[in-house]
Scaffold this motif. Structure first.
Motif, PDB file in Angstrom:
ATOM      1  N   ASP A 197     -13.584  31.401 -37.874  1.00  0.00           N
ATOM      2  CA  ASP A 197     -14.724  30.489 -37.830  1.00  0.00           C
ATOM      3  C   ASP A 197     -14.374  29.090 -38.340  1.00  0.00           C
ATOM      4  N   SER A 198     -13.177  28.906 -38.843  1.00  0.00           N
ATOM      5  CA  SER A 198     -12.790  27.657 -39.482  1.00  0.00           C
ATOM      6  C   SER A 198     -12.566  26.539 -38.466  1.00  0.00           C
ATOM      7  N   ILE A 199     -12.755  25.327 -38.936  1.00  0.00           N
ATOM      8  CA  ILE A 199     -12.477  24.143 -38.123  1.00  0.00           C
ATOM      9  C   ILE A 199     -10.972  23.908 -38.031  1.00  0.00           C
ATOM     10  N   LEU A 200     -10.264  24.228 -39.090  1.00  0.00           N
ATOM     11  CA  LEU A 200      -8.817  24.011 -39.180  1.00  0.00           C
ATOM     12  C   LEU A 200      -8.129  25.365 -39.179  1.00  0.00           C
ATOM     13  N   VAL A 201      -7.409  25.644 -38.100  1.00  0.00           N
ATOM     14  CA  VAL A 201      -6.805  26.965 -37.942  1.00  0.00           C
ATOM     15  C   VAL A 201      -5.290  26.863 -37.774  1.00  0.00           C
ATOM     16  N   THR A 202      -4.623  27.947 -38.134  1.00  0.00           N
ATOM     17  CA  THR A 202      -3.180  28.047 -37.954  1.00  0.00           C
ATOM     18  C   THR A 202      -2.915  28.539 -36.542  1.00  0.00           C
ATOM     19  N   ARG A 203      -2.083  27.798 -35.827  1.00  0.00           N
ATOM     20  CA  ARG A 203      -1.653  28.169 -34.478  1.00  0.00           C
ATOM     21  C   ARG A 203      -0.178  27.804 -34.369  1.00  0.00           C
ATOM     22  N   ALA A 204       0.643  28.780 -34.077  1.00  0.00           N
ATOM     23  CA  ALA A 204       2.077  28.521 -33.966  1.00  0.00           C
ATOM     24  C   ALA A 204       2.314  27.393 -32.971  1.00  0.00           C
ATOM     25  N   PRO A 205       3.139  26.443 -33.323  1.00  0.00           N
ATOM     26  CA  PRO A 205       4.002  26.312 -34.499  1.00  0.00           C
ATOM     27  C   PRO A 205       3.415  25.442 -35.611  1.00  0.00           C
ATOM     28  N   GLY A 206       2.078  25.338 -35.667  1.00  0.00           N
ATOM     29  CA  GLY A 206       1.479  24.462 -36.684  1.00  0.00           C
ATOM     30  C   GLY A 206       0.008  24.727 -36.882  1.00  0.00           C
ATOM     31  N   TYR A 207      -0.805  23.685 -36.651  1.00  0.00           N
ATOM     32  CA  TYR A 207      -2.226  23.744 -36.970  1.00  0.00           C
ATOM     33  C   TYR A 207      -3.056  23.062 -35.888  1.00  0.00           C
ATOM     34  N   LEU A 208      -4.302  23.508 -35.789  1.00  0.00           N
ATOM     35  CA  LEU A 208      -5.236  22.995 -34.803  1.00  0.00           C
ATOM     36  C   LEU A 208      -6.535  22.627 -35.507  1.00  0.00           C
ATOM     37  N   LEU A 209      -7.002  21.414 -35.296  1.00  0.00           N
ATOM     38  CA  LEU A 209      -8.287  20.964 -35.836  1.00  0.00           C
ATOM     39  C   LEU A 209      -9.295  20.970 -34.695  1.00  0.00           C
ATOM     40  N   ARG A 210     -10.283  21.851 -34.815  1.00  0.00           N
ATOM     41  CA  ARG A 210     -11.306  21.984 -33.774  1.00  0.00           C
ATOM     42  C   ARG A 210     -12.413  20.971 -34.005  1.00  0.00           C
ATOM     43  N   ILE A 211     -12.557  20.061 -33.081  1.00  0.00           N
ATOM     44  CA  ILE A 211     -13.592  19.039 -33.166  1.00  0.00           C
ATOM     45  C   ILE A 211     -14.509  19.199 -31.957  1.00  0.00           C
ATOM     46  N   GLU A 212     -15.783  19.334 -32.225  1.00  0.00           N
ATOM     47  CA  GLU A 212     -16.779  19.470 -31.163  1.00  0.00           C
ATOM     48  C   GLU A 212     -17.155  18.080 -30.647  1.00  0.00           C
ATOM     49  N   PRO A 213     -17.641  18.010 -29.400  1.00  0.00           N
ATOM     50  CA  PRO A 213     -18.110  16.713 -28.887  1.00  0.00           C
ATOM     51  C   PRO A 213     -19.155  16.114 -29.817  1.00  0.00           C
ATOM     52  N   GLY A 214     -19.004  14.826 -30.087  1.00  0.00           N
ATOM     53  CA  GLY A 214     -19.955  14.120 -30.933  1.00  0.00           C
ATOM     54  C   GLY A 214     -19.660  14.167 -32.420  1.00  0.00           C
ATOM     55  N   GLU A 215     -18.644  14.923 -32.844  1.00  0.00           N
ATOM     56  CA  GLU A 215     -18.339  15.012 -34.272  1.00  0.00           C
ATOM     57  C   GLU A 215     -17.460  13.861 -34.766  1.00  0.00           C
ATOM     58  N   LEU A 216     -16.750  13.196 -33.883  1.00  0.00           N
ATOM     59  CA  LEU A 216     -15.871  12.090 -34.262  1.00  0.00           C
ATOM     60  C   LEU A 216     -16.540  10.771 -33.904  1.00  0.00           C
ATOM     61  N   ASP A 217     -16.663   9.874 -34.886  1.00  0.00           N
ATOM     62  CA  ASP A 217     -17.360   8.615 -34.656  1.00  0.00           C
ATOM     63  C   ASP A 217     -16.729   7.786 -33.538  1.00  0.00           C
ATOM     64  N   ALA A 218     -15.422   7.815 -33.394  1.00  0.00           N
ATOM     65  CA  ALA A 218     -14.762   7.043 -32.333  1.00  0.00           C
ATOM     66  C   ALA A 218     -15.166   7.549 -30.954  1.00  0.00           C
ATOM     67  N   ASP A 219     -15.316   8.847 -30.811  1.00  0.00           N
ATOM     68  CA  ASP A 219     -15.782   9.408 -29.532  1.00  0.00           C
ATOM     69  C   ASP A 219     -17.225   8.998 -29.267  1.00  0.00           C
ATOM     70  N   ARG A 220     -18.068   9.047 -30.313  1.00  0.00           N
ATOM     71  CA  ARG A 220     -19.460   8.623 -30.145  1.00  0.00           C
ATOM     72  C   ARG A 220     -19.532   7.146 -29.776  1.00  0.00           C
ATOM     73  N   PHE A 221     -18.669   6.329 -30.400  1.00  0.00           N
ATOM     74  CA  PHE A 221     -18.647   4.904 -30.081  1.00  0.00           C
ATOM     75  C   PHE A 221     -18.334   4.694 -28.597  1.00  0.00           C
ATOM     76  N   GLU A 222     -17.296   5.347 -28.112  1.00  0.00           N
ATOM     77  CA  GLU A 222     -16.921   5.196 -26.699  1.00  0.00           C
ATOM     78  C   GLU A 222     -18.045   5.654 -25.774  1.00  0.00           C
ATOM     79  N   GLN A 223     -18.719   6.739 -26.142  1.00  0.00           N
ATOM     80  CA  GLN A 223     -19.834   7.234 -25.344  1.00  0.00           C
ATOM     81  C   GLN A 223     -20.962   6.205 -25.311  1.00  0.00           C
ATOM     82  N   LEU A 224     -21.277   5.626 -26.456  1.00  0.00           N
ATOM     83  CA  LEU A 224     -22.350   4.635 -26.513  1.00  0.00           C
ATOM     84  C   LEU A 224     -21.993   3.369 -25.738  1.00  0.00           C
ATOM     85  N   VAL A 225     -20.741   2.958 -25.780  1.00  0.00           N
ATOM     86  CA  VAL A 225     -20.318   1.794 -24.994  1.00  0.00           C
ATOM     87  C   VAL A 225     -20.486   2.082 -23.507  1.00  0.00           C
ATOM     88  N   ASP A 226     -20.068   3.271 -23.079  1.00  0.00           N
ATOM     89  CA  ASP A 226     -20.235   3.643 -21.669  1.00  0.00           C
ATOM     90  C   ASP A 226     -21.714   3.651 -21.279  1.00  0.00           C
TER      91      ASP A 226
END
Length: 155
Positions: free
Chosen positions: A83-112
């Motif tokens: 259930d974690s946002i930050l998971v271990t995936r060989a050979p390292g790590y994966l940060l799961r980000i949902e749409p709208g959770e990152l301000d830069a993505d929201r900014f680009e969406q609003l500009v569009d």
């Protein structure tokens, strides 16, 4: 969860800022955010954090940083790593980000959206939408990583 990179790095959960730890630990999160929803290898994290001079213990140190970030980012809903946002995936790590959770993505969406509103002949809606996007900026992008090589392209 809300991730903010349009200014100094911040993460908020339910309106409260989460403590992210020291500079290197925050840098791990920044690298993972730059490669959100992709596996980032431990070797790449080591290269981004220490360039040509990693300590002999670098793999273990990265593991500790990730463990601490995982605890900080767990949120109230995560029961285990599945259930974690930050998971271990060989050979390292994966940060799961949902749409709208990152301000830069929201900014680009609003500009569009603002551009589409302007093209559709709605200048007031366009202005409102573009101002909403501008309000997301709290300073230069990745302000606390301005001198880190890993952030230069994104900045």
């Amino acid at each position: 969860m809300e991730f903010r990179i349009l200014g100094p790095l911040e993460v908020c959960w339910e309106g409260r800022e989460i403590s992210l730890g020291g500079a290197k630990q925050r840098a791990v999160l920044a690298v993972l955010l730059l490669h959100r929803n992709e596996v980032v290898s431990t070797d790449r994290l080591i290269d981004e954090l220490w360039s040509d001079r990693p300590p002999a213990t670098a793999p273990k140190v990265v593991q500790v940083y990730v463990s601490q970030l995982r605890k900080a980012l767990r949120g109230r809903h995560a029961r285990d790593e599945a259930d974690s946002i930050l998971v271990t995936r060989a050979p390292g790590y994966l940060l799961r980000i949902e749409p709208g959770e990152l301000d830069a993505d929201r900014f680009e969406q609003l500009v569009d959206e603002g551009r589409r509103a302007l093209a559709a002949g709605s200048p007031r809606l366009a202005a409102h939408t573009l101002l909403e996007g501008l309000a997301l900026w709290r300073g230069p992008a990745f302000a606390d990583f301005a001198h880190e090589s890993f952030a230069q392209n994104e900045i």
